[in-house]
Design an enzyme around this catalytic site. Structure first.
Site, short mmCIF file in Angstrom:
data_model
loop_
_atom_site.label_atom_id
_atom_site.label_comp_id
_atom_site.label_asym_id
_atom_site.label_seq_id
_atom_site.Cartn_x
_atom_site.Cartn_y
_atom_site.Cartn_z
CG ASP A 254 -12.96 -10.21 1.19
OD1 ASP A 254 -12.72 -11.26 1.82
OD2 ASP A 254 -12.54 -9.10 1.56
CB VAL B 232 -4.85 -20.02 7.26
CG1 VAL B 232 -6.35 -20.05 7.55
CG2 VAL B 232 -4.41 -21.36 6.68
NE ARG C 118 -3.47 -2.56 2.47
CZ ARG C 118 -4.43 -3.04 1.66
NH1 ARG C 118 -4.84 -2.30 0.64
NH2 ARG C 118 -4.96 -4.22 1.87
NE ARG D 219 -18.76 -43.00 -22.62
CZ ARG D 219 -19.60 -43.25 -21.62
NH1 ARG D 219 -20.71 -43.93 -21.86
NH2 ARG D 219 -19.34 -42.84 -20.40
N GLY E 197 -14.05 -11.35 5.42
CA GLY E 197 -15.21 -10.74 4.79
C GLY E 197 -15.71 -9.57 5.61
N GLY F 285 -7.67 -4.79 -5.86
CA GLY F 285 -9.06 -4.58 -5.52
C GLY F 285 -9.60 -3.27 -6.04
CB SER G 293 -10.60 -9.20 -4.01
OG SER G 293 -11.36 -9.19 -2.82
#
Length: 831
Positions: free
Chosen positions: A222, A355, A144, A794, A265, A174, A220
């Site tokens: 999330d 994790v 950042r 098939r 989240g 993000g 991301s």
């Protein structure tokens, strides 16, 4: 939830998306000025208008020639939080860029590296991204950067880029990272003017690079970015969560415990919601659809009822951003205290934390990163100075380009709706898939049926069976079908051992508790076999259906399930007992069933194959000049071989659908030799088991040994039935659960429509296959699908994934073109 005491209002099935106007941005103030009634009307009109992000189809499958954009420059960077699959996207950007003739740069450490310049901006080579596809995190770093938020920082970044001729950026991050990239693009002309005024750059250099182009990829875990069905990293995070929950279930059952599992989240409940579906959780707390303030009483009542039904454990999933409807935070420890103090259950908390970001990326995320990265470079090359920044998204099964800022605005609108406690709007803005997940979860956790349900007051007998080879997700589909049928007041019969068991009357009545914990297990608890109905066995099948008064039949299985349904429907005129609604859920690792782009179980198999190939690659560490030939299952269908080759970073895949000759194999030997001369120490070829009856795996090995002249050694790895085993992935668990829910609704509707006291389903639309088509689900009569089927081999006559074949070869450095190889997907019902 017990529906008679359900505190949640019903969801409103509208799907507004995309941009926002002044009313949405300033809802409270606008409502005060125009009045509440008019505000509601504006919101209704807004909801209809917001379905306006129209994706532009990507170039995946188009004819893109080698060195088409020679001399252009591209840079790639990752920003914000890391997510698994970013390395796959970086690798794809670099290699597609080089294939197109571009100079490609890494920007290390995200925006901070862009501001600092120097060694942080380095040219990438083909080998720079070798052997990274299976690695988590991001090899080029992410950070950042407060400096970039200031204009002076962006001016430094502009200088560092323009001095290297970089004006095409792929940003992987993000919504904050992508918004920053768009701000940078808008500021670019003014930044150049300042640099000229400072004497830092010349007017000539500025004139050569008057604008900068941005393409975003959303990384991301999330899945909180509106405009794409899945973000890079989400699937892997779900796998980490489910692995942990499965482990918790084992110990919880032993001690009759309750476990509260906290997942990431902060603002989006996708991980928690899908994890709840994939783990049979008893309760789920998410920020978009919070419980009322008396959630403690509701939770304890629900858990008490479940224990009363004989359940030995309880799983509760809590998103870290969970709140109640008053906006009060709900933490995992709060939930634990409520359960332990009120119910006196032995309750533990598991906080998964970071994790969820770690570990090897799943096959899905690797393939998604490959496809998105390649499309990002093509999108950049085709942009004009007037082009708006775009995001590469997956829409159903297609790569598309969507306007960046419209997606950002919609994503921000979700948070605004939650801040205003407008929960229905928040769920709608999350999109169709999120809402369907929520609807299915709420239905499967109800213990007692509502008075008004799909049965229409009738009592039906329904049956479910597995047909064909076992595949991940079979048990999840049976569980979902059973519980939703019970919810609609049906009697549910499980047919053991496929048609052999049906002939012998081996049917078991399935209760709510019968299918507890089925979703986490692979294989088939009902038992499954591959035999088809025949003229000799059909009378016995009809006799059993009559004996048990079966009024609808669900078949969960592979090509045999589809073919069996076709055969049974063709004998309806002779056997009235077969005149019942029938539905097939395609479930096979081979993904060779017509009428669907993806079969239940194939995701689990591809994941297992990629995991096995990772181990094979690791075994070669330190080994000099070795070629591995890996044989996959799939019959004549090359899906497993192709997508697992892409997901594992293999160099080629031999399949039945794409003819290859001895000369092609010898060409591979030439490519192998060239790569090894440049330092590559291993080479991977994936071969479908029925790719060619003469060019067997052993033959290919012998030919390599002959043509290599001792330059490298060759080893064979036949993966075998390991591809059918293992725990189903969250994708397959969720897909099986939702498809079975749709199939149940469909069968119930048909039974109610045709209810006249006897069987009368004899039209083509009463014997159907439920398949995925893009982002839609479609019920297609099996009689229609027969016209699209190669029964000898098939296979469906058209297979969408063939358009991925050139991408595989491009990323493996073969001289190839990006050719069209498949028809575009059509649309049907939304899942």
């Amino acid at each position: 939830m017990d529906t008679e005491k359900n505190p949640w209002p019903p969801l409103v099935h509208e799907y507004p998306i995309d941009h926002q106007d002044d009313f949405v941005q300033h809802g409270d103030e606008a409502a005060d000025e125009i009045g509440p009634l008019e505000a509601v009307r504006i919101r209704e009109r807004q909801a209809k208008r917001m379905d306006s992000i129209i994706p532009v189809m990507g170039r995946e499958g188009a004819n893109i020639q080698l060195n088409l954009y020679r001399g252009r420059t591209v840079a790639v960077f990752t920003s914000g939080g890391d997510s698994q699959g970013m390395n796959s996207a970086v690798r794809s950007v670099v290699r597609m860029g080089i294939y197109l003739g571009c100079r490609v740069y890494f920007i290390n450490e995200g925006y901070q590296g862009m501001v600092d310049g120097g060694e942080h901006i380095a040219e990438a080579t083909w080998n720079s991204v070798s052997d990274i596809i299976q690695k988590g995190g991001t090899i080029i770093g992410s950070a950042r950067c407060a400096d970039f938020r200031e204009r002076e920082g962006r001016k430094k970044a502009a200088y560092n880029l323009i001095s290297r001729g970089i004006t095409n950026l792929v940003c992987i991050g993000g919504d904050g990272s992508l918004t920053g990239a768009n701000t940078f693009r808008k500021d670019w002309p003014g930044l150049l003017e300042e640099l000229i005024k400072d004497g830092t750059i010349s007017q000539e250099l500025a004139d050569q690079h008057p604008n900068i182009q941005i393409v975003g990829l959303v990384g991301s875990i999330d899945n909180d970015f509106c405009g794409t069905d899945m973000t890079i990293g989400t699937d892997t995070a779900l796998q980490r969560i489910i692995e942990a929950v499965d482990a918790v279930v084992s110990t919880a059952q032993s001690h009759q415990r309750a476990f509260v599992v906290e997942v990431m989240g902060r603002h989006c409940g996708y991980l928690a919601l899908v994890a709840a579906l994939a783990s049979e959780a008893d309760f789920c707390f998410i920020p978009e659809w919070p419980p009322p303030s008396n959630w403690r009483d509701i939770l304890c009542q629900k858990l008490s009822v479940m224990r009363g039904e004989g359940q030995r454990l309880n799983i509760i999933i809590v998103a870290e951003g969970a709140i109640d409807r008053d906006g009060t935070a709900i933490s995992a420890d709060m939930v634990k205290d409520v359960v332990s103090k009120t119910l006196k259950y032995d309750t533990r908390v598991t906080v998964l934390g970071h994790v969820q970001r770690g570990g090897h990326p799943s096959a899905f995320d690797r393939i998604l990163g490959c496809r998105m990265g390649a499309e990002a470079v093509l999108a950049l090359m085709e942009m004009t100075p007037e082009s708006e920044p775009c995001v590469i998204s997956i829409d159903g099964n297609s790569m598309v380009r969507v306007p960046l800022m419209q997606c950002v605005e919609r994503t921000q609108a979700v948070q605004k709706a939650m801040n205003e406690k407008d929960w229905e709007t928040a769920v709608r803005l999350r999109g169709r898939s999120f809402q369907r997940n929520l609807d299915t979860y709420r239905l499967l956790t109800k213990l007692h049926p509502e008075k008004d349900n799909l049965s229409g007051g009738h009592h039906f007998n329904v049956a479910v069976m597995n047909v064909g080879a076992p595949a991940g997700g079979m048990n999840a589909a049976v569980r979902s079908f059973t519980r939703i049928s019970l919810y609609h007041r049906c009697t549910v019969w499980g047919i053991n051992d496929s048609f052999e068991g049906l002939m012998k009357g081996k049917l078991t009545e399935l209760k709510w508790s019968t299918v507890t914990n089925w979703v986490m297990h692979g294989g088939s608890f009902l038992g499954t076999q591959k035999q088809l109905p025949t003229a000799e066995t059909i009378p016995k099948i009809a006799e059993t259906l009559k004996k048990f008064n079966i009024q609808a039949l669900l078949l969960v299985g592979g090509f045999e399930a589809y073919h069996s349904t076709l055969i049974l429907s063709q004998h309806r005129d002779k056997f009235p007992e077969l005149q019942i609604p029938m539905c097939v859920i395609p479930c096979t690792i081979s993904n060779n069933v017509p009428g669907t782009v993806l079969s239940l179980g194939s995701d689990t198999a591809v994941n297992e194959i990629c995991s096995q190939i990772d181990k094979i690659k690791q075994s070669a560490t330190g080994t000099k000049r070795r070629v591995f030939i890996i044989e996959t299952m799939g019959g004549y269908c090359g899906y497993l071989a192709t997508v697992s080759a892409i997901g594992s970073g293999a160099d080629n895949a031999y399949i039945f659908e794409e003819d290859f000759t001895v000369e092609d194999i010898i060409e591979d030997v030439r490519v192998i030799t060239q790569k090894m001369e440049k330092g590559v120490q291993r080479y991977l070829i994936v071969r479908n088991e029925c790719a060619n009856k003469n060019y067997t795996t052993e033959f290919v090995q012998q030919l390599f040994a002959e043509e290599s002249h001792g330059e490298f050694s060759t080893r064979i790895n036949v993966l075998g039935h390991a591809q059918q085993g293992g725990s189903p992935t969250p994708f397959d668990r969720n897909m099986g659960t939702k498809l079975a829910a749709r199939a149940t609704e469909h069968l119930m509707t048909l039974m109610k429509q045709q209810f006249d006291g006897k069987n009368s389903a004899n039209t083509p639309d009463t014997a159907v296959l439920l398949g995925l088509n893009g982002r839609r689900v479609v019920f297609t009569p099996v009689a229609e699908l027969a016209e699209e089927t190669d029964f000898t081999h098939r296979l469906p006559n058209q297979q969408w994934w063939l358009k991925l074949r050139p991408l595989l070869r491009i990323l493996a450095k073969h001289a190839d073109t990006y050719m069209t190889e498949a028809l575009e997907d059509s649309e049907g019902e939304g899942i």
